[in-house]
Write a protein that holds these residues in place. Structure first.
Motif, mmCIF file in Angstrom:
data_model
loop_
_atom_site.group_PDB
_atom_site.id
_atom_site.type_symbol
_atom_site.label_atom_id
_atom_site.label_comp_id
_atom_site.label_asym_id
_atom_site.label_seq_id
_atom_site.Cartn_x
_atom_site.Cartn_y
_atom_site.Cartn_z
ATOM 1 N N GLN A 8 -9.562 -27.663 44.325
ATOM 2 C CA GLN A 8 -10.929 -28.198 44.335
ATOM 3 C C GLN A 8 -11.113 -29.294 43.001
ATOM 4 O O GLN A 8 -11.683 -30.167 43.263
ATOM 5 C CB GLN A 8 -11.936 -27.171 44.348
ATOM 6 C CG GLN A 8 -11.924 -26.439 45.683
ATOM 7 C CD GLN A 8 -13.079 -25.307 45.737
ATOM 8 O OE1 GLN A 8 -13.495 -24.951 44.719
ATOM 9 N NE2 GLN A 8 -13.073 -24.577 46.861
ATOM 10 N N THR A 9 -10.365 -29.007 42.029
ATOM 11 C CA THR A 9 -10.592 -29.600 40.829
ATOM 12 C C THR A 9 -9.958 -30.990 40.623
ATOM 13 O O THR A 9 -10.452 -31.953 40.151
ATOM 14 C CB THR A 9 -10.140 -28.722 39.554
ATOM 15 O OG1 THR A 9 -10.803 -27.476 39.647
ATOM 16 C CG2 THR A 9 -10.347 -29.629 38.262
ATOM 17 N N LYS A 10 -8.803 -31.114 41.528
ATOM 18 C CA LYS A 10 -7.856 -32.020 41.284
ATOM 19 C C LYS A 10 -8.647 -33.347 42.055
ATOM 20 O O LYS A 10 -8.621 -34.572 41.359
ATOM 21 C CB LYS A 10 -6.642 -32.148 42.021
ATOM 22 C CG LYS A 10 -5.479 -31.026 41.174
ATOM 23 C CD LYS A 10 -4.269 -30.900 41.903
ATOM 24 C CE LYS A 10 -3.443 -30.050 40.940
ATOM 25 N NZ LYS A 10 -2.094 -29.746 41.453
ATOM 26 N N ARG A 12 -11.589 -33.898 42.308
ATOM 27 C CA ARG A 12 -12.798 -34.312 41.197
ATOM 28 C C ARG A 12 -12.447 -35.189 39.892
ATOM 29 O O ARG A 12 -12.713 -36.038 39.557
ATOM 30 C CB ARG A 12 -13.297 -33.108 40.715
ATOM 31 C CG ARG A 12 -14.727 -33.311 39.984
ATOM 32 C CD ARG A 12 -15.400 -32.259 39.586
ATOM 33 N NE ARG A 12 -15.927 -31.410 40.497
ATOM 34 C CZ ARG A 12 -15.647 -30.149 40.823
ATOM 35 N NH1 ARG A 12 -14.803 -29.464 39.813
ATOM 36 N NH2 ARG A 12 -15.759 -29.338 41.844
ATOM 37 N N GLU A 13 -11.233 -34.488 39.386
ATOM 38 C CA GLU A 13 -10.788 -35.240 38.270
ATOM 39 C C GLU A 13 -10.071 -36.689 38.734
ATOM 40 O O GLU A 13 -10.090 -37.640 37.885
ATOM 41 C CB GLU A 13 -9.457 -34.410 37.904
ATOM 42 C CG GLU A 13 -9.768 -33.121 37.138
ATOM 43 C CD GLU A 13 -8.612 -32.447 36.699
ATOM 44 O OE1 GLU A 13 -7.494 -32.628 37.058
ATOM 45 O OE2 GLU A 13 -8.853 -31.385 35.996
ATOM 46 N N LYS A 15 -11.274 -38.624 40.994
ATOM 47 C CA LYS A 15 -12.540 -39.467 41.334
ATOM 48 C C LYS A 15 -12.746 -39.691 39.766
ATOM 49 O O LYS A 15 -13.385 -41.088 39.786
ATOM 50 C CB LYS A 15 -13.425 -38.596 41.781
ATOM 51 C CG LYS A 15 -14.801 -39.436 42.434
ATOM 52 C CD LYS A 15 -15.751 -38.442 43.262
ATOM 53 C CE LYS A 15 -16.799 -39.402 43.525
ATOM 54 N NZ LYS A 15 -17.837 -38.661 44.385
ATOM 55 N N GLU A 16 -12.829 -38.839 38.702
ATOM 56 C CA GLU A 16 -13.516 -39.322 37.325
ATOM 57 C C GLU A 16 -12.432 -40.323 36.885
ATOM 58 O O GLU A 16 -12.896 -41.397 36.083
ATOM 59 C CB GLU A 16 -13.484 -38.135 36.445
ATOM 60 C CG GLU A 16 -14.588 -37.221 36.933
ATOM 61 C CD GLU A 16 -14.794 -35.973 35.995
ATOM 62 O OE1 GLU A 16 -13.782 -35.834 35.214
ATOM 63 O OE2 GLU A 16 -15.697 -35.321 36.107
#
Length: 511
Positions: A8-10, A12-13, A15-16
């Motif tokens: 789930q984190t990857k 989001r990272e 996207k940032e």
């Protein structure tokens, strides 16, 4: 961390990372493109749905980069921008000055505006844009695009300041103000003519021109760039003189070389009825403004058509700063006269003009001393006209020889003024008589227009002190269609009664 959390984190990272990469791309583009710079600095204003702003930005960048070429392939160093009000011209020029200083931090810019307040605002907004700090972490500000370019401490005065490592970079001044200091590499003249009152006043336009040619231009370095940004008001405004449109007597020295100026002009609506930018003015708003505004002023503001229209009866006016004086410092007149056109109907104006007359070399010069132009009732105007005759007698030492048109109640008005003078003031102040006017009004105004233009002298503060009369004169149309003709009628009467070929008025003795 569980496998599920990691997956789930990857995204989001990623996207940032993508967001920051796009942000860096915007910053790089902003350094290279003035349009992208404006979008980065004011993203809610410089929208793709406002193509005239993009077009303006591209013209300014081409001007800066010497890509605006004349027919011989030489770059233009002088640029005129003629745009409607509130369509982004000044805001874009402010950003343009900051972008230039980011590109070349030893560049020197001078701006000039019609007032000190406007000059202060232009300078302050430029300085503040360079010094702007972030309100949000992802906001793009000047220091992101041009890191290391900062206002030098101790020089952040309102209208003159420098960047770090420099002695001087920016000076903002106003028409009539000084322009001290070192020369500038670029001069920007922003809205040098305040409004229509100045545009109709040749004396005011002369002052703007004299300041521009004798002060503003003299502070520019050899080969400096110039930008003039203004509404096209009149042929005698700075743009008109520089383009050779101003053809009045003695103006030859004012005519420059038109081919050296690149003119970029916008009209609110084109010939096909398409609006320049509906975000700033819709077609309905355009029609509403056109319906209520004076046509000449509307066309100047929104179509860059000068107010020097062919139909105007009085294309210029003569102004004085001091009345003629004799060796003892007394008013040097041969006679003081007055002409009064009393209001015919309730909506008409009463126009009473008092003037000092000087006969010299076969010519008749009328120095207007007082104008009473009003729609007040007779009960008020009878007393006020009498008071003004009395005051003129005290101020100038001559009894006023006054004529009041007897048409439409003028005879009773004359009797009332005479009675008030006798009872409230001093009967010696004025000799008031009535005169029946049987000649055709339009023909009289037409045949005496040249005499009005050349030999009626007005106080130089007329446009601000008596704007109703002033506008009535400068907007009066030769071919008719005028709502009121009281001001031209009374002024024509003044000329007629002081023309030695048509009147029995003779020189008056000083009291």
């Amino acid at each position: 961390m569980t496998i599920a959390t990691a997956t789930q984190t990857k995204p989001r990272e990623k996207k940032e990372v993508l967001f920051w990469l796009l942000r860096e791309k915007k910053i790089r583009l902003a350094r290279e493109s003035f349009w992208h710079y404006c979008q980065a600095m004011a993203p809610g204003y410089y929208l793709d749905t406002r193509p005239h702003l993009k077009d303006l930005c591209n013209v300014l960048q081409a001007f800066w980069e010497d890509d605006l070429l004349d027919e011989n392939g030489n770059p233009y160093k002088k640029l005129m921008l003629n745009m409607p009000p509130r369509f982004g011209k000044s805001r874009t020029l402010i950003l343009f000055t900051t972008w230039i200083l980011g590109q070349q931090n030893d560049y020197k810019i001078m701006t000039g505006s019609y007032s000190g307040d406007l000059a202060y605002d232009f300078s302050k907004y430029t300085r503040d844009a360079i010094s702007e700090e972030k309100n949000l972490p992802d906001q793009i500000v000047f220091s992101d695009i041009f890191p290391g370019v900062k206002i030098r401490p101790g020089t952040a005065a309102a209208q003159k300041w420098a960047l770090e490592g420099q002695h001087f970079n920016y000076l903002g001044t106003s028409v009539g103000g000084t322009a001290t200091g070192k020369g500038a590499d670029m001069g920007i003249l922003d809205d040098p003519v305040k409004n229509s009152l100045e545009a109709y006043n040749l004396n005011a336009l002369d002052k703007v021109w004299n300041w521009y040619s004798s002060t503003f231009q003299q502070r520019l370095e050899e080969g400096a760039r110039q930008v003039i940004n203004m509404t096209r008001w009149a042929k005698a405004d700075p743009c008109g003189r520089l383009l050779g449109e101003y053809k009045e007597a003695g103006a030859e020295k004012d005519v420059a070389e038109p081919q050296k100026w690149y003119v970029h002009k916008y009209e609110v609506m084109d010939e096909d009825g398409e609006m320049l930018c509906p975000d700033f003015m819709s077609k309905d708003t355009y029609k509403d403004k056109k319906a209520i505004m004076d046509e000449a002023i509307f066309m100047a503001n929104y179509h860059q058509k000068t107010i020097d229209t062919k139909g105007r009866m009085y294309r210029r006016m003569q102004f004085y700063d001091i009345i003629p004086l004799d060796e003892d410092g007394n008013p040097d007149f041969d006679v003081v006269v007055a002409y009064c056109d009393a209001a015919d109907q309730g909506s008409d104006y009463l126009c009473n003009i008092i003037a000092g007359v000087k006969y010299f070399g076969g010519e008749v010069y009328r120095y207007v001393l007082d104008i009473y132009y009003t729609q007040e009732s007779a009960e008020t105007t009878e007393k006020e006209v009498a008071r003004r005759y009395y005051k003129a007698w005290l101020d100038y030492g001559f009894p006023v020889q006054a004529i009041i048109e007897s048409n439409a109640g003028g005879r009773s008005f004359q009797r009332a003024v005479t009675r008030i003078l006798e009872r409230r003031f001093d009967s010696r102040a004025a000799k008031v008589v009535w005169k029946h006017q049987s000649k055709n009004k339009k023909a009289r105004i037409q045949s005496n227009s040249s005499e009005v233009v050349n030999y009626v002298m007005y106080p130089e503060d007329l446009p601000t002190e008596n704007p109703a009369y002033y506008n009535a004169m400068v907007t009066y149309q030769r071919k008719g269609g005028n709502k009121f003709d009281d001001a031209p009628d009374a002024t024509t009467g003044l000329v007629e009664i002081t023309d030695t070929r048509k009147t029995k008025i003779t020189a008056g003795s000083r009291v």
